[in-house]
Write a protein that holds these residues in place. Structure first.
Motif, PDB file in Angstrom:
ATOM      1  N   ALA A 147       0.834  -1.205   0.000  1.00 11.23           N
ATOM      2  CA  ALA A 147       0.000   0.000   0.000  1.00 11.23           C
ATOM      3  C   ALA A 147       0.870   1.257   0.000  1.00 11.23           C
ATOM      4  CB  ALA A 147      -0.926  -0.005   1.215  1.00 11.23           C
ATOM      5  N   PHE A 148       1.969   1.237   0.755  1.00 13.24           N
ATOM      6  CA  PHE A 148       2.892   2.375   0.801  1.00 13.24           C
ATOM      7  C   PHE A 148       3.524   2.621  -0.574  1.00 13.24           C
ATOM      8  CE2 PHE A 148       7.277   3.936   1.575  1.00 13.24           C
ATOM      9  CZ  PHE A 148       6.965   5.165   2.145  1.00 13.24           C
ATOM     10  N   ILE A 182      -5.570  -0.005  -4.296  1.00 12.84           N
ATOM     11  CA  ILE A 182      -6.632   0.992  -4.099  1.00 12.84           C
ATOM     12  C   ILE A 182      -6.396   1.781  -2.818  1.00 12.84           C
ATOM     13  CG2 ILE A 182      -9.108   1.301  -3.756  1.00 12.84           C
ATOM     14  CD1 ILE A 182      -9.464  -1.387  -5.323  1.00 12.84           C
ATOM     15  N   LEU A 183      -6.121   1.073  -1.715  1.00 17.42           N
ATOM     16  CA  LEU A 183      -5.941   1.747  -0.429  1.00 17.42           C
ATOM     17  C   LEU A 183      -4.724   2.663  -0.437  1.00 17.42           C
ATOM     18  CD1 LEU A 183      -6.768  -1.274   1.913  1.00 17.42           C
ATOM     19  CD2 LEU A 183      -8.188   0.765   1.530  1.00 17.42           C
ATOM     20  N   GLY A 184      -3.654   2.222  -1.101  1.00 17.24           N
ATOM     21  CA  GLY A 184      -2.459   3.050  -1.174  1.00 17.24           C
ATOM     22  C   GLY A 184      -2.700   4.333  -1.939  1.00 17.24           C
ATOM     23  N   TRP A 219       1.955   8.393   5.617  1.00 18.95           N
ATOM     24  CA  TRP A 219       1.941   7.527   6.806  1.00 18.95           C
ATOM     25  C   TRP A 219       0.660   6.716   6.919  1.00 18.95           C
ATOM     26  CZ3 TRP A 219      -2.129   8.356  10.049  1.00 18.95           C
ATOM     27  CH2 TRP A 219      -2.758   9.613  10.000  1.00 18.95           C
ATOM     28  N   LEU A 220      -0.423   7.204   6.285  1.00 19.62           N
ATOM     29  CA  LEU A 220      -1.711   6.508   6.390  1.00 19.62           C
ATOM     30  C   LEU A 220      -1.769   5.268   5.492  1.00 19.62           C
ATOM     31  CD1 LEU A 220      -4.555   6.489   7.594  1.00 19.62           C
ATOM     32  CD2 LEU A 220      -5.277   8.030   5.739  1.00 19.62           C
ATOM     33  N   PRO A 229       0.441   2.744   4.719  1.00 15.35           N
ATOM     34  CA  PRO A 229       0.769   1.450   5.316  1.00 15.35           C
ATOM     35  C   PRO A 229      -0.196   1.023   6.416  1.00 15.35           C
ATOM     36  CG  PRO A 229       2.384   3.113   5.955  1.00 15.35           C
ATOM     37  CD  PRO A 229       1.539   3.718   4.883  1.00 15.35           C
ATOM     38  N   LEU A 230      -0.801   1.982   7.120  1.00 14.17           N
ATOM     39  CA  LEU A 230      -1.791   1.622   8.135  1.00 14.17           C
ATOM     40  C   LEU A 230      -3.023   0.993   7.491  1.00 14.17           C
ATOM     41  CD1 LEU A 230      -1.689   4.667  10.608  1.00 14.17           C
ATOM     42  CD2 LEU A 230      -0.626   2.412  10.847  1.00 14.17           C
ATOM     43  N   LEU A 231      -3.495   1.588   6.394  1.00 12.77           N
ATOM     44  CA  LEU A 231      -4.647   1.023   5.692  1.00 12.77           C
ATOM     45  C   LEU A 231      -4.313  -0.339   5.090  1.00 12.77           C
ATOM     46  CD1 LEU A 231      -6.028   4.196   3.848  1.00 12.77           C
ATOM     47  CD2 LEU A 231      -6.983   3.061   5.869  1.00 12.77           C
ATOM     48  N   GLY A 232      -3.118  -0.452   4.487  1.00 11.81           N
ATOM     49  CA  GLY A 232      -2.709  -1.729   3.915  1.00 11.81           C
ATOM     50  C   GLY A 232      -2.577  -2.807   4.968  1.00 11.81           C
ATOM     51  N   GLY A 233      -1.942  -2.470   6.097  1.00 11.91           N
ATOM     52  CA  GLY A 233      -1.801  -3.437   7.179  1.00 11.91           C
ATOM     53  C   GLY A 233      -3.145  -3.855   7.740  1.00 11.91           C
ATOM     54  N   ALA A 234      -4.083  -2.911   7.822  1.00 12.09           N
ATOM     55  CA  ALA A 234      -5.429  -3.244   8.307  1.00 12.09           C
ATOM     56  C   ALA A 234      -6.103  -4.239   7.367  1.00 12.09           C
ATOM     57  CB  ALA A 234      -6.266  -1.972   8.428  1.00 12.09           C
ATOM     58  N   TRP A 235      -5.917  -4.046   6.049  1.00 14.13           N
ATOM     59  CA  TRP A 235      -6.493  -5.012   5.106  1.00 14.13           C
ATOM     60  C   TRP A 235      -5.850  -6.392   5.286  1.00 14.13           C
ATOM     61  CZ3 TRP A 235     -10.518  -6.226   2.507  1.00 14.13           C
ATOM     62  CH2 TRP A 235     -10.449  -7.249   1.547  1.00 14.13           C
TER      63      TRP A 235
END
Length: 444
Positions: A29-30, A97-99, A106-107, A109-115
């Motif tokens: 995502a990053f 998509i999230l990336g 900074w957001l 990788p948080l969204l990707g990790g959450a997925w």
């Protein structure tokens, strides 16, 4: 060779596997946020306008979602649930998509990790609930494995026929059929299409290289000299894109290490046929299948990367087959990093070589087209077999009807994903009919 899976294919990930998936989803995502790489080949050409500031992040996100949603929900999720093996459509298309969606670096990788967390912690619950239903459509979906594995074997035959005509195609078909029969007779524990695919792909590459060499000899005989203009705008663009990717080489090496480690853990398959082979523990055959797919995608990934300045999340996908075969994740991390380093550093050279081998470049187009054609038929046929297993004639009516309705509406769900999605929707409908006492399950 058995092509059925254990009925209880599940997602019992170890802690190391869970952390690897979450970390890799955060990383992808990053990287997508930075427009350095995406998994969806159709999205990559749109990234040049974003990189050069001619379009917005929200517009690029909309393109990514539109081109990816059907594959995520219609192919990635059903394939994972039916095999118990993760796949790139389920992991990497959402992180594309999230990336792109994330407004801050900074957001992403948080969204990707959450997925990634949703995948590793949520799939097992969904899998258990589905298997406990009166109509177990996930077990029925395992019927898809036989048509996918065996029809996929024919993709080199289709590619040869399209590029070199019916005579060569017929010869390749006869050779492949003979090799499948021979393999089933002499090596029953081996995937029957493995040897046939190897010979088919080698035939296609041999024919293409021979054609290019003949053309170059004829050109030299006529005194034709290849010239490249010094101010060629495409050459300038390719050079700038390759330089942009090389500047982020350490990040790509970490990405290659992560993807290779995930493949080595044997909870991930890079393709439709590969997922079923991984689920049955046939890692050598899975590596062989994904290795052949590389030939169809190297020219596409190389040229789109050089044109857009964005690479593929899985690179040339060589890290898939390499990962399946390596003995431990530590070696996989080192080898994956080195493979990605070589790929990124060699992009400009690969682009120049492909420019001199037009028939080989055409072969990759025909290979991708043939892979799509064989899988579309195999997935449709397998989905109807799954429909019959879970609901007999009524199941075929519902699933086939949903597929035809999607076609009549202009394919809002892409054709390859429409049939598996129809099996899941059909399975839910059959369960509702059962609870209304209007249907008796065929199995379960």
């Amino acid at each position: 060779m058995s092509t059925t899976l254990a009925a209880g294919s599940g997602f019992d990930f170890t802690l190391a596997q869970q952390l690897t998936v979450i970390a890799l989803c955060a990383l992808t995502a990053f990287i997508a946020h930075m427009a350095l790489a995406v998994f969806n080949d159709g999205v990559r050409p749109f990234l040049l306008d974003f990189i050069q500031g001619r379009t917005t992040r929200s517009a690029t996100t909309a393109v990514s979602f539109g081109l990816s949603a059907g594959f995520i929900f219609g192919l990635g999720a059903p394939m994972a649930l039916s095999t118990g093996v993760l796949n790139p459509w389920l992991l990497f298309l959402p992180t594309d998509i999230l990336g792109m969606l994330a407004p801050r670096k900074w957001l992403a990788p948080l969204l990707g990790g959450a997925w990634g967390a949703v995948v590793v912690f949520g799939l097992n619950g969904a899998n258990n609930v589905a298997h406990d239903l009166p109509v177990d459509f996930l077990t029925a979906m395992q019927q898809m494995s036989t048509p996918i594995l065996f029809l996929f074997t024919l993709f080199p035959v289709l590619a040869i026929t399209k590029q070199f005509g019916r005579a060569w195609g017929a010869a390749a078909g006869v050779i492949e059929l003979a090799l499948v029969v021979l393999t089933m007779k002499l090596w029953p524990n081996m995937f029957a299409g493995a040897l046939a695919m190897a010979v088919g792909v080698l035939m296609l590459i041999g024919l293409a290289v021979a054609k290019d060499l003949r053309r170059r000899r004829e050109d030299r005989a006529r005194g034709m000299v290849e010239e490249v203009a010094a101010d060629d705008p495409m050459a300038s663009l390719f050079s700038a894109s390759a330089a942009r990717l090389r500047r982020h080489l350490p990040l790509f090496m970490v990405l290659g290490a992560g993807v290779c480690v995930l493949a080595q853990m044997h909870v991930f398959g890079g393709g439709e046929a590969t997922s079923f082979l991984i689920a049955k523990g046939q890692y050598a055959e899975a590596a062989q299948v994904d290795f052949y797919r590389v030939f169809g995608f190297v020219p596409l990934i190389a040229t789109t990367a050089l044109a857009s300045g964005a690479y593929g999340i899985a690179g040339f996908t060589l890290v898939y087959p390499i990962g399946y075969l390596l003995p431990n994740p530590f070696l996989a991390a080192v080898v994956g990093a080195l493979v990605f380093a070589v790929e990124v550093l060699a992009l400009s050279w690969i682009g120049k070589v492909l420019g001199k081998l037009p028939s080989v470049r055409d072969s990759s187009e025909h290979l991708r087209s043939a892979i799509t054609d064989t899988l579309q038929l195999a997935i449709l046929f397998g989905s109807l077999m799954a429909a019959n297993a879970m609901g007999g004639g009524l199941g075929i009516l519902v699933v086939g009807g949903l597929y035809l309705f999607n076609e009549a509406m202009g394919r809002p769900v892409v054709r390859m994903a429409a049939a598996p999605a129809a099996v899941i929707v059909g399975g839910i409908l059959l369960n509702l009919l059962y609870w209304l006492d209007l249907f008796t399950p065929v199995q379960g």
